[in-house]
Enzyme design. Structure first.
Site, PDB file in Angstrom:
ATOM      1  N   PHE B 117       0.849  -1.182   0.000  1.00  0.00           N
ATOM      2  CA  PHE B 117       0.000   0.000   0.000  1.00  0.00           C
ATOM      3  C   PHE B 117       0.887   1.236   0.000  1.00  0.00           C
ATOM      4  O   PHE B 117       2.084   1.148   0.294  1.00  0.00           O
ATOM      5  CB  PHE B 117      -0.917  -0.011   1.242  1.00  0.00           C
ATOM      6  CG  PHE B 117      -2.387  -0.163   0.928  1.00  0.00           C
ATOM      7  CD1 PHE B 117      -2.838  -1.159   0.085  1.00  0.00           C
ATOM      8  CD2 PHE B 117      -3.331   0.692   1.495  1.00  0.00           C
ATOM      9  CE1 PHE B 117      -4.194  -1.300  -0.195  1.00  0.00           C
ATOM     10  CE2 PHE B 117      -4.680   0.561   1.222  1.00  0.00           C
ATOM     11  CZ  PHE B 117      -5.118  -0.435   0.374  1.00  0.00           C
ATOM     12  N   GLN B 230      -8.205  14.534   3.752  1.00  0.00           N
ATOM     13  CA  GLN B 230      -7.588  13.646   2.770  1.00  0.00           C
ATOM     14  C   GLN B 230      -8.421  13.554   1.494  1.00  0.00           C
ATOM     15  O   GLN B 230      -9.623  13.306   1.547  1.00  0.00           O
ATOM     16  CB  GLN B 230      -7.410  12.248   3.338  1.00  0.00           C
ATOM     17  CG  GLN B 230      -6.795  11.270   2.333  1.00  0.00           C
ATOM     18  CD  GLN B 230      -6.194  10.059   3.005  1.00  0.00           C
ATOM     19  OE1 GLN B 230      -6.886   9.120   3.361  1.00  0.00           O
ATOM     20  NE2 GLN B 230      -4.890  10.084   3.210  1.00  0.00           N
ATOM     21  N   HIS B 232      -8.689  11.304  -1.719  1.00  0.00           N
ATOM     22  CA  HIS B 232      -8.227  10.020  -2.245  1.00  0.00           C
ATOM     23  C   HIS B 232      -7.862  10.212  -3.719  1.00  0.00           C
ATOM     24  O   HIS B 232      -8.611  10.838  -4.454  1.00  0.00           O
ATOM     25  CB  HIS B 232      -9.302   8.952  -2.108  1.00  0.00           C
ATOM     26  CG  HIS B 232      -8.759   7.562  -2.209  1.00  0.00           C
ATOM     27  ND1 HIS B 232      -8.383   7.018  -3.419  1.00  0.00           N
ATOM     28  CD2 HIS B 232      -8.500   6.633  -1.270  1.00  0.00           C
ATOM     29  CE1 HIS B 232      -7.919   5.792  -3.202  1.00  0.00           C
ATOM     30  NE2 HIS B 232      -7.978   5.530  -1.909  1.00  0.00           N
ATOM     31  N   LEU B 242     -15.204   5.232  -4.379  1.00  0.00           N
ATOM     32  CA  LEU B 242     -13.819   4.843  -4.126  1.00  0.00           C
ATOM     33  C   LEU B 242     -13.374   3.694  -5.033  1.00  0.00           C
ATOM     34  O   LEU B 242     -14.082   2.704  -5.178  1.00  0.00           O
ATOM     35  CB  LEU B 242     -13.688   4.410  -2.655  1.00  0.00           C
ATOM     36  CG  LEU B 242     -12.329   3.851  -2.232  1.00  0.00           C
ATOM     37  CD1 LEU B 242     -11.278   4.946  -2.247  1.00  0.00           C
ATOM     38  CD2 LEU B 242     -12.414   3.235  -0.839  1.00  0.00           C
ATOM     39  N   THR B 244     -10.238   1.353  -4.786  1.00  0.00           N
ATOM     40  CA  THR B 244      -9.248   1.116  -3.734  1.00  0.00           C
ATOM     41  C   THR B 244      -7.795   1.336  -4.164  1.00  0.00           C
ATOM     42  O   THR B 244      -7.411   1.058  -5.307  1.00  0.00           O
ATOM     43  CB  THR B 244      -9.370  -0.314  -3.182  1.00  0.00           C
ATOM     44  OG1 THR B 244      -8.310  -0.531  -2.251  1.00  0.00           O
ATOM     45  CG2 THR B 244      -9.248  -1.360  -4.280  1.00  0.00           C
ATOM     46  N   GLU B 245      -7.011   1.802  -3.207  1.00  0.00           N
ATOM     47  CA  GLU B 245      -5.563   1.878  -3.368  1.00  0.00           C
ATOM     48  C   GLU B 245      -4.993   0.481  -3.643  1.00  0.00           C
ATOM     49  O   GLU B 245      -3.924   0.332  -4.242  1.00  0.00           O
ATOM     50  CB  GLU B 245      -4.977   2.436  -2.055  1.00  0.00           C
ATOM     51  CG  GLU B 245      -3.510   2.744  -2.094  1.00  0.00           C
ATOM     52  CD  GLU B 245      -3.111   3.654  -0.924  1.00  0.00           C
ATOM     53  OE1 GLU B 245      -3.868   4.586  -0.599  1.00  0.00           O
ATOM     54  OE2 GLU B 245      -2.050   3.416  -0.336  1.00  0.00           O
ATOM     55  N   ARG B 276      -1.040   9.162  -0.159  1.00  0.00           N
ATOM     56  CA  ARG B 276      -2.205   9.660  -0.898  1.00  0.00           C
ATOM     57  C   ARG B 276      -2.131  11.145  -1.218  1.00  0.00           C
ATOM     58  O   ARG B 276      -2.587  11.573  -2.284  1.00  0.00           O
ATOM     59  CB  ARG B 276      -3.471   9.377  -0.101  1.00  0.00           C
ATOM     60  CG  ARG B 276      -3.811   7.907  -0.105  1.00  0.00           C
ATOM     61  CD  ARG B 276      -5.008   7.604   0.743  1.00  0.00           C
ATOM     62  NE  ARG B 276      -5.324   6.186   0.635  1.00  0.00           N
ATOM     63  CZ  ARG B 276      -6.232   5.568   1.370  1.00  0.00           C
ATOM     64  NH1 ARG B 276      -6.917   6.237   2.284  1.00  0.00           N
ATOM     65  NH2 ARG B 276      -6.475   4.286   1.209  1.00  0.00           N
ATOM     66  N   HIS B 341     -11.996  12.145   0.933  1.00  0.00           N
ATOM     67  CA  HIS B 341     -12.118  10.744   1.347  1.00  0.00           C
ATOM     68  C   HIS B 341     -12.133  10.564   2.862  1.00  0.00           C
ATOM     69  O   HIS B 341     -12.848   9.719   3.378  1.00  0.00           O
ATOM     70  CB  HIS B 341     -10.944   9.962   0.757  1.00  0.00           C
ATOM     71  CG  HIS B 341     -10.920   8.505   1.122  1.00  0.00           C
ATOM     72  ND1 HIS B 341     -11.951   7.661   0.785  1.00  0.00           N
ATOM     73  CD2 HIS B 341     -10.007   7.741   1.786  1.00  0.00           C
ATOM     74  CE1 HIS B 341     -11.663   6.430   1.227  1.00  0.00           C
ATOM     75  NE2 HIS B 341     -10.507   6.457   1.847  1.00  0.00           N
ATOM     76  N   GLU B 365     -12.921   7.771  12.898  1.00  0.00           N
ATOM     77  CA  GLU B 365     -12.660   8.938  12.052  1.00  0.00           C
ATOM     78  C   GLU B 365     -13.111  10.247  12.698  1.00  0.00           C
ATOM     79  O   GLU B 365     -12.507  11.301  12.471  1.00  0.00           O
ATOM     80  CB  GLU B 365     -13.321   8.781  10.678  1.00  0.00           C
ATOM     81  CG  GLU B 365     -12.910   9.879   9.703  1.00  0.00           C
ATOM     82  CD  GLU B 365     -13.477   9.701   8.299  1.00  0.00           C
ATOM     83  OE1 GLU B 365     -13.922   8.584   7.966  1.00  0.00           O
ATOM     84  OE2 GLU B 365     -13.463  10.680   7.542  1.00  0.00           O
ATOM     85  N   ARG B 376      -3.022  10.569   6.306  1.00  0.00           N
ATOM     86  CA  ARG B 376      -3.162   9.179   6.735  1.00  0.00           C
ATOM     87  C   ARG B 376      -2.710   8.224   5.643  1.00  0.00           C
ATOM     88  O   ARG B 376      -2.978   8.445   4.469  1.00  0.00           O
ATOM     89  CB  ARG B 376      -4.622   8.887   7.079  1.00  0.00           C
ATOM     90  CG  ARG B 376      -4.898   7.432   7.408  1.00  0.00           C
ATOM     91  CD  ARG B 376      -6.310   7.188   7.841  1.00  0.00           C
ATOM     92  NE  ARG B 376      -7.290   7.311   6.779  1.00  0.00           N
ATOM     93  CZ  ARG B 376      -7.492   6.398   5.826  1.00  0.00           C
ATOM     94  NH1 ARG B 376      -6.752   5.303   5.778  1.00  0.00           N
ATOM     95  NH2 ARG B 376      -8.431   6.594   4.915  1.00  0.00           N
ATOM     96  N   SER B 381      -6.785   3.387   8.536  1.00  0.00           N
ATOM     97  CA  SER B 381      -8.014   3.885   9.172  1.00  0.00           C
ATOM     98  C   SER B 381      -8.804   2.749   9.797  1.00  0.00           C
ATOM     99  O   SER B 381      -9.341   2.885  10.896  1.00  0.00           O
ATOM    100  CB  SER B 381      -8.883   4.662   8.187  1.00  0.00           C
ATOM    101  OG  SER B 381      -9.466   3.796   7.264  1.00  0.00           O
TER     102      SER B 381
END
Lengths: 241, 565
Positions: B117, B230, B232, B242, B244-245, B276, B341, B365, B376, B381
């Site tokens: 990641f 943040q 994303h 979203l 995903t990463e 990010r 995000h 959060e 982050r 998270s």
């Protein structure tokens, strides 16, 4: 594009009967049924009630029936309905709380009956459990269930037999029984060896048809039945170790 | 009056973790504005970090490396003791979750699989395909069923009641019965999630208005570091869902309209797997330079991963692309753009999740411990919610066991409920005025435009002025629907006030912080300035207006250094 929405309205604390209310709605953009409902609510009628949350088909809030089809409103595009008339109804076979909001308590209660939690034994293994990926893959089909209630609401047996657990709960039970970490005793889960449980299914497969996440709950029910029979035979075999 | 020892507000990962770790001999209840499984935690995709060392490339990983990556990723604004605490707890947390039922994906040999990641030195993100939030939330909910946790669903908390620095309980709007009532508690934990919908473009659920953070703020609890928002890097063009990463973790490329993997120009070593803030700014810069498509997006290309891997490891985002963009990422690159995000900032709490108000805690959060600082890392998270949710449950139980009762608590709560009811009546009596959705739309567009990825003094100052105008307009807001049962109009009107507050706090923090750090990028102050700004922003609602102050960052082993990726 111009649409005519016919939305079922009902406040059981005020109205005698449910009724359809018409709303005209126009948009040039690609919109989901959920987005259209929100705009109709905001602009035309703030008393219109429906549930929503994630808008990406993962939270399970906005299950309803649109032009006769069970689905999540957030993932149903207006264009895909191929009709200028959009009829929106709440999930059937459940009490209407208001408009498109239904009381899912019977659905949750059925779920609780199958003990929907992993029965793992012993202390937490120091480096975790060892499970082959294929075994996880086998349960993942059922893990994908988002508990939206479509299958329960659409099931013809649920509508007739009050104590039937319904597709989602039974498929969830199979997800646990199939999990190598789950050590629930057979005598415990074989409580579904009844007409209100695994044998209640009439294999009409409505649940598979309406599931928006391709869980195919009936596969789980079928598998539960096979497992019930196998376990039964094992228990009857006098030569078993 | 309904009364509990512990009230947990929010049924997502942090709330359920708190509920499950609270002392079962106490009377505990969870209040949630939706059924717990509809909480936004369910939408988390890519995974949860822990230095298990299961990936062949992660053998040398350790919780210390995880902590270092987290602190470096935070641009050194994280409190290092709390980041270390979270990372130390990570491995055990994963094994606990697994033992409770989470079906993590596996590597050969049956151990939990881990993928790389952004901003992480080793592949340490554990996952269940790309539905990690779904499986963890469902598992914790299942355990709540097992433990008979008391839930009050579809109750919106409208107010946190605090008297003389002590939390007394909350006021709720019961959607089904259209009732407004007080709930008394010896202690309250907020686990109410983020405020993504303050922005027009966000990956967050429709319900993420941040009203929990807003309620805490209005009760006088300081908010910390709210200017750190943040964005994303990869949200799906259109609905900003979203992506995903994990798509990049599995090997996906970011490509501009010249067909180039442009991350080479921004972070040549880490490329697509940089933190990010860096990737999101790079994408926006490419779009602004004219290297995007239709001036609004670039491509996330995962075609080279092959159909088999995409179906196995990224089935969720494939489904999202098919459902919501009409394309199959096996054959077509995904059009993506940055979108709000996550909130690094939140309710100011210490490492016990305790706030400045006695008996009031926060986790997840909505809280700012701070483990994420100015940015982050992906996969941290979920870890934060579970670790600090658990800590909150334990610490609040300890607190309640030693707490004394408060005299006049009931009277104060009843007064507050009555006051709130009168307010609703006031909105109802009017038959014309401002409609919430128009005001809300204006605020969202404003925040997107003025307090986004790149900020400057003029725009931030203008933003504050417009927020004032919107505040004045809010005075004229009214309820048009005749029925208050399941009234999302009322929910929105209540929550909109919080959104205004949070927008203001974010903007004030951003305007004052004359430096660039993590997600907070000031075009007029492009360098990090540790001499003046290595500190947390605190904004408190006092005497009818926001008051700003600052607090030191806890620096441990790691001296702030320039971030290079």
């Amino acid at each position: 594009m111009k649409y005519l929405f016919k939305i079922l309205r009902f406040d059981p604390r005020q109205d005698e009967h449910p009724y359809f209310q018409d709303y005209s709605y126009e948009t040039e953009e690609t919109k989901s049924v959920l987005e259209a409902l929100m705009e109709i609510r905001n602009v035309q009628d703030c008393s219109l009630s429906f549930r929503y949350s994630c808008r990406e088909a993962i939270c399970g809030s906005c299950a309803m029936v649109v032009n006769g089809k069970f689905d999540l409103a957030c993932r149903t595009e207006l264009e895909s309905l191929d009709s200028p008339l959009i009829v929106v109804e709440p999930l059937p076979n459940l009490e209407i709380q208001k408009d498109l909001v239904v009381d899912l308590d019977p659905f949750w209660e059925a779920l609780v009956k199958i003990e929907p939690f992993l029965h793992s034994e012993g202390a937490i293994p120091e480096k975790g459990h060892r499970i082959e990926d294929e075994k996880i893959d086998k349960i993942f089909q059922y893990v994908n269930c988002i508990l939206c209630g479509c299958c329960y609401s659409a099931c013809p047996v649920v509508s007739k037999r009050e104590n039937y657990l319904g597709p989602a709960a039974l498929a969830k039970l199979y997800r646990f029984v199939k999990d190598p970490r789950d050590k629930r005793p057979f005598k415990n889960w074989s409580r579904v060896n009844t007409e209100g449980g695994a044998w209640g299914c009439h294999t009409i497969f409505k649940c598979n048809e309406v599931c928006p996440k391709e869980v195919r709950p009936a596969d789980g029910i079928e598998a539960l039945r096979r497992k019930l029979i196998v376990e039964k035979i094992k228990s009857l075999n006098p030569f078993k170790r | 009056m309904l009364s509990h020892d512990i009230l947990i507000v929010g049924g997502g990962l942090a709330g359920l973790s708190a509920a499950l770790s609270s002392d079962p001999s106490l009377s505990v209840a969870v209040i949630s504005k939706v059924h717990p499984l509809r909480s936004h935690s369910v939408a988390a995709q890519g995974g949860i970090n822990a230095a298990l060392g299961n990936n062949p490339d992660g053998k040398d990983d350790s919780w210390e490396r995880h902590a270092f990556d987290t602190i470096k990723g935070s641009d050194y604004l994280a409190d290092q003791d709390t980041a270390e605490l979270m990372c130390q707890e990570a491995s055990l947390t994963i094994y606990e979750l697994e033992h409770l039922g989470v079906p993590f994906s596996r590597f050969p040999g049956g151990v939990i699989a881990q993928r790389p990641f952004g901003g992480a030195g080793f592949p340490r993100t554990c996952y269940a395909a790309d539905r990690t939030g779904l499986v963890i939330l469902h598992t914790l909910y299942e355990q709540s069923v097992r433990q008979n946790v008391r839930f009050y669903n579809e109750w919106l908390v409208t107010q946190l009641v605090v008297k003389d620095g002590r939390c007394l309980g909350v006021i709720v709007y019961d959607l089904e019965n259209a009732e407004f009532m007080p709930v008394q508690a010896k202690a309250v934990v907020f686990a109410t999630g983020g405020y993504g919908r303050v922005y027009m473009k966000t990956t967050n659920a429709f319900i993420n208005h941040g009203s929990g953070i807003g309620a805490a703020y209005r009760a006088g609890v300081p908010l910390k570091d709210l200017e750190f928002v943040q964005f994303h890097p990869t949200s799906l063009l259109g609905k900003n869902i979203l992506i995903t990463e994990g798509a990049r973790g599995e090997g996906g490329y970011l490509v501009n309209n010249k067909g180039r993997r442009f991350m080479e120009d921004y972070a040549p070593r880490s490329m697509e797997l940089s933190p990010r803030d860096i990737v999101a700014r790079a994408i926006q810069t490419e779009i602004d330079k004219g290297n995007g498509y239709e001036s609004q997006y670039v491509h996330l290309d995962i075609r080279h991963l092959g159909a088999e891997k995409i179906k196995k490891r990224l089935p969720g985002i494939r489904e999202i692309c098919i459902n919501f963009a009409g394309l199959d990422p096996i054959d077509t690159p995904i059009p993506i753009q940055p979108a709000q995000h996550y909130s690094m900032g939140g309710i100011d709490v210490d490492k016990n999740c305790a706030s400045a108000v006695e008996g009031f805690y926060a986790a997840g959060e909505c809280a700012c411990v701070s483990v994420h600082g100015a940015n982050r890392l992906g996969g941290n998270s979920l870890l934060d919610t579970v670790v600090f949710g658990k800590i909150a449950g334990k610490k609040i139980s300890e607190y309640v066991r030693g707490a004394n009762g408060v005299t006049d608590s009931e009277k104060n709560l009843l007064d507050a409920a009555l006051k709130f009811k009168n307010r609703v009546e006031g909105w109802r009596k009017k038959d014309s005025g401002e409609k919430f959705h128009i005001l809300m739309g204006r605020l969202k567009a404003l925040m997107n435009e003025k307090v986004g990825l790149f900020r400057n003094k003029n725009e931030l100052a203008q933003c504050l002025e417009t927020i004032q105008e919107l505040r004045e307009a809010y005075e004229y807001v009214y309820i048009s629907g005749p029925c208050l049962r399941f009234s999302q109009e009322l929910v929105n009107i209540i929550e909109y006030e919080s959104m205004l507050d949070l927008a203001e706090v974010i903007t004030i923090g951003a305007l004052n912080r004359e430096e660039t750090r993590g997600s907070h990028y000031r075009l007029d102050f492009e360098k990090r300035n540790d001499d003046e700004w290595l500190k947390h922003t605190l904004i408190t609602w006092k005497e009818g207006k926001p008051q700003i102050s600052y607090k030191d960052v806890f620096i441990g082993k790691y001296q702030p250094a320039e971030r290079k990726y």
